[in-house]
Design an enzyme around this catalytic site. Sequence first.
Site, mmCIF file in Angstrom:
data_model
loop_
_atom_site.group_PDB
_atom_site.id
_atom_site.type_symbol
_atom_site.label_atom_id
_atom_site.label_comp_id
_atom_site.label_asym_id
_atom_site.label_seq_id
_atom_site.Cartn_x
_atom_site.Cartn_y
_atom_site.Cartn_z
ATOM 1 N NE ARG A 160 -3.803 -2.165 0.551
ATOM 2 C CZ ARG A 160 -3.609 -3.326 0.090
ATOM 3 N NH1 ARG A 160 -2.332 -3.601 -0.795
ATOM 4 N NH2 ARG A 160 -4.321 -4.490 0.032
ATOM 5 C CB SER A 235 -8.992 -1.858 4.422
ATOM 6 O OG SER A 235 -9.319 -3.209 3.828
ATOM 7 C CD GLU A 331 -5.751 0.225 2.606
ATOM 8 O OE1 GLU A 331 -5.583 -1.034 3.104
ATOM 9 O OE2 GLU A 331 -6.426 0.069 1.918
HETATM 10 C C1 LIG Z 1 -15.353 -0.328 0.071
HETATM 11 C C2 LIG Z 1 -14.503 -0.532 -0.302
HETATM 12 C C3 LIG Z 1 -13.278 -1.572 -0.614
HETATM 13 C C4 LIG Z 1 -11.744 -1.363 -1.043
HETATM 14 N N1 LIG Z 1 -10.742 -2.495 -1.188
HETATM 15 C C5 LIG Z 1 -9.708 -2.420 -1.572
HETATM 16 C C6 LIG Z 1 -8.747 -3.170 -1.527
HETATM 17 O O1 LIG Z 1 -9.149 -4.622 -1.978
HETATM 18 N N2 LIG Z 1 -7.301 -2.905 -1.975
HETATM 19 C C7 LIG Z 1 -7.010 -1.520 -1.956
HETATM 20 O O2 LIG Z 1 -5.693 -1.678 -2.147
HETATM 21 N N3 LIG Z 1 -7.556 -0.996 -1.970
HETATM 22 C C8 LIG Z 1 -9.100 -0.572 -1.857
HETATM 23 N N4 LIG Z 1 -10.461 0.186 -1.473
HETATM 24 C C9 LIG Z 1 -9.928 1.329 -1.239
HETATM 25 C C10 LIG Z 1 -10.048 2.077 -2.951
HETATM 26 O O3 LIG Z 1 -10.497 1.861 -3.779
HETATM 27 C C11 LIG Z 1 -8.351 2.239 -3.872
HETATM 28 O O4 LIG Z 1 -7.738 2.719 -2.492
HETATM 29 C C12 LIG Z 1 -8.473 3.399 -4.947
HETATM 30 O O5 LIG Z 1 -6.940 2.243 -5.598
HETATM 31 C C13 LIG Z 1 -8.730 4.835 -4.842
HETATM 32 O O6 LIG Z 1 -9.195 5.333 -6.132
HETATM 33 P P1 LIG Z 1 -9.301 6.595 -6.458
HETATM 34 O O7 LIG Z 1 -9.464 6.725 -7.394
HETATM 35 O O8 LIG Z 1 -11.476 6.468 -5.443
HETATM 36 O O9 LIG Z 1 -8.933 7.915 -5.690
HETATM 37 P P2 LIG Z 1 -9.501 8.683 -4.239
HETATM 38 O O10 LIG Z 1 -9.714 8.651 -3.484
HETATM 39 O O11 LIG Z 1 -10.349 10.328 -4.923
HETATM 40 O O12 LIG Z 1 -7.623 9.252 -3.809
HETATM 41 C C14 LIG Z 1 -6.733 8.301 -3.391
HETATM 42 C C15 LIG Z 1 -5.548 9.063 -3.079
HETATM 43 O O13 LIG Z 1 -4.664 8.873 -4.711
HETATM 44 C C16 LIG Z 1 -4.434 10.322 -5.720
HETATM 45 N N5 LIG Z 1 -4.949 10.069 -6.425
HETATM 46 C C17 LIG Z 1 -6.208 9.969 -7.222
HETATM 47 N N6 LIG Z 1 -5.436 9.982 -8.581
HETATM 48 C C18 LIG Z 1 -4.545 10.593 -8.674
HETATM 49 C C19 LIG Z 1 -4.506 10.826 -10.055
HETATM 50 N N7 LIG Z 1 -4.601 10.267 -10.750
HETATM 51 N N8 LIG Z 1 -2.924 11.097 -10.149
HETATM 52 C C20 LIG Z 1 -1.751 11.467 -8.876
HETATM 53 N N9 LIG Z 1 -2.535 11.156 -7.421
HETATM 54 C C21 LIG Z 1 -4.041 10.643 -7.070
HETATM 55 C C22 LIG Z 1 -5.697 11.344 -4.351
HETATM 56 O O14 LIG Z 1 -4.984 13.101 -4.502
HETATM 57 C C23 LIG Z 1 -5.480 10.561 -2.806
HETATM 58 O O15 LIG Z 1 -3.900 11.069 -2.069
HETATM 59 C C24 LIG Z 1 -11.217 -0.130 -1.638
HETATM 60 C C25 LIG Z 1 -12.562 0.832 -1.046
HETATM 61 C C26 LIG Z 1 -14.003 1.045 -1.256
HETATM 62 C C27 LIG Z 1 -14.690 1.858 -0.917
#
Ligand SMILES: Cc1cc2nc3c(=O)[nH]c(=O)nc-3n(C[C@H](O)[C@H](O)[C@H](O)COP(=O)(O)OP(=O)(O)OC[C@H]3O[C@@H](n4cnc5c(N)ncnc54)[C@H](O)[C@@H]3O)c2cc1C
Length: 335
Positions: A160, A235, A331
């Site tokens: 992570r 998580s 996380e």
């Molecule tokens: C129900 C649920 C289950 C999940 N299961 C998992 C799992 O199994 N494994 C796992 O690893 N994660 C999991 N996650 C966490 C999440 O889905 C991941 O971390 C995902 O990659 C976040 O994507 P996002 O576009 O929503 O990011 P955001 O929440 O919008 O951003 C997350 C971070 O990344 C940065 N960021 C986003 N896009 C960019 C970009 N284009 N350039 C630079 N920085 C950027 C943001 O500034 C922020 O710091 C889960 C979340 C939920 C709600």
Amino acid sequence: MKILKNLSLLPYNTFKINALANEMVVIENDNELENLHLNQKPFLVLGGGSNILFTKNFDGIILKNEIKGKAIIDETEEEIALNIKSGENWHEIVMWSVENNWNGIENLALIPGTVGAAPVQNIGAYGVEIKDVLQYVRFYNFETRKFEQLNNSECQFGYRDSIFKRSLKNKIFITDIGIKLKKKNHHYKTDYGNIKDELKKQNISELSPRMIANIVIQIRKSKLPDPAEIGNAGSFFKNPEVSEEVLSKIKNQFPNVIYFPTNENRFKLAAGWMIEQCGLRGFEHKGAAVHTRQALVIINKQNATGESILELAQIIIEKVYQTFGVKLEPEVNIL
Ligand SMILES: Cc1cc2nc3c(=O)[nH]c(=O)nc-3n(C[C@H](O)[C@H](O)[C@H](O)COP(=O)(O)OP(=O)(O)OC[C@H]3O[C@@H](n4cnc5c(N)ncnc54)[C@H](O)[C@@H]3O)c2cc1C
């Protein structure tokens, strides 16, 4: 480039926190980044908001990622190389790959969010991480005002973790990732979670990426709350890594401790199990709660604020520390 002013971020984060932002710029293509002038203001790149907890209003510019596109850039009999724009939905890309019988990311089905966020925390599930298929990450660097690219090893991936959470944090906007998937001779990862049990139960002997993805989707749906129904960010904590010495102390008190060996004599403990042992499953605090089916997940049960969710996280950290002498780390990105 679309600009929105003085808006609620409630529809833009899966915790469903009603934080406010003064400005959101919707980015739809790479060129818009070159023409964007942030004038020293703090900014946040926002994908699906599924790994963020807003504890206060955001005083700066939100860059909402809507850059779409996907392409095959190389193909042999064995492998296929894809370039994917960062605003694509991650799960849809997984489904596109399984429909084409391309192997490698099927275990990562149903992880919410965008493609661009995937390398930031090196998303992982069921024994697979994006680093296993990732070739490169391309991004716009607001410091150098140039597009730059890093290959897999330069991304400094860990559990992570990546360079994007460290030295490149708050400096860049990821625009593309390159991944390589297998068309044949793929080694399926079925040793994690209940994948093997489910394969047996459903009498499946011939594996395909679609089979694995379907099973992962079923397991995830049975365990994790759907953010469309209950606010959460998956998580909340990372599974902590400890030394052999710390593990054996914990084993003395908790002989059934759940752990997995990692490299160099270190052991990963199951944070969800530790939270349960502290009697916190279902524990509620000011509208926030520990999920009853998966204690690693904090939910917004009833109009919780970001602050109260953070308070609950601190209560959990404290209790786990008192019980196990191990400090949990979030996380989720806390803002
Ligand atoms: C129900 C649920 C289950 C999940 N299961 C998992 C799992 O199994 N494994 C796992 O690893 N994660 C999991 N996650 C966490 C999440 O889905 C991941 O971390 C995902 O990659 C976040 O994507 P996002 O576009 O929503 O990011 P955001 O929440 O919008 O951003 C997350 C971070 O990344 C940065 N960021 C986003 N896009 C960019 C970009 N284009 N350039 C630079 N920085 C950027 C943001 O500034 C922020 O710091 C889960 C979340 C939920 C709600």
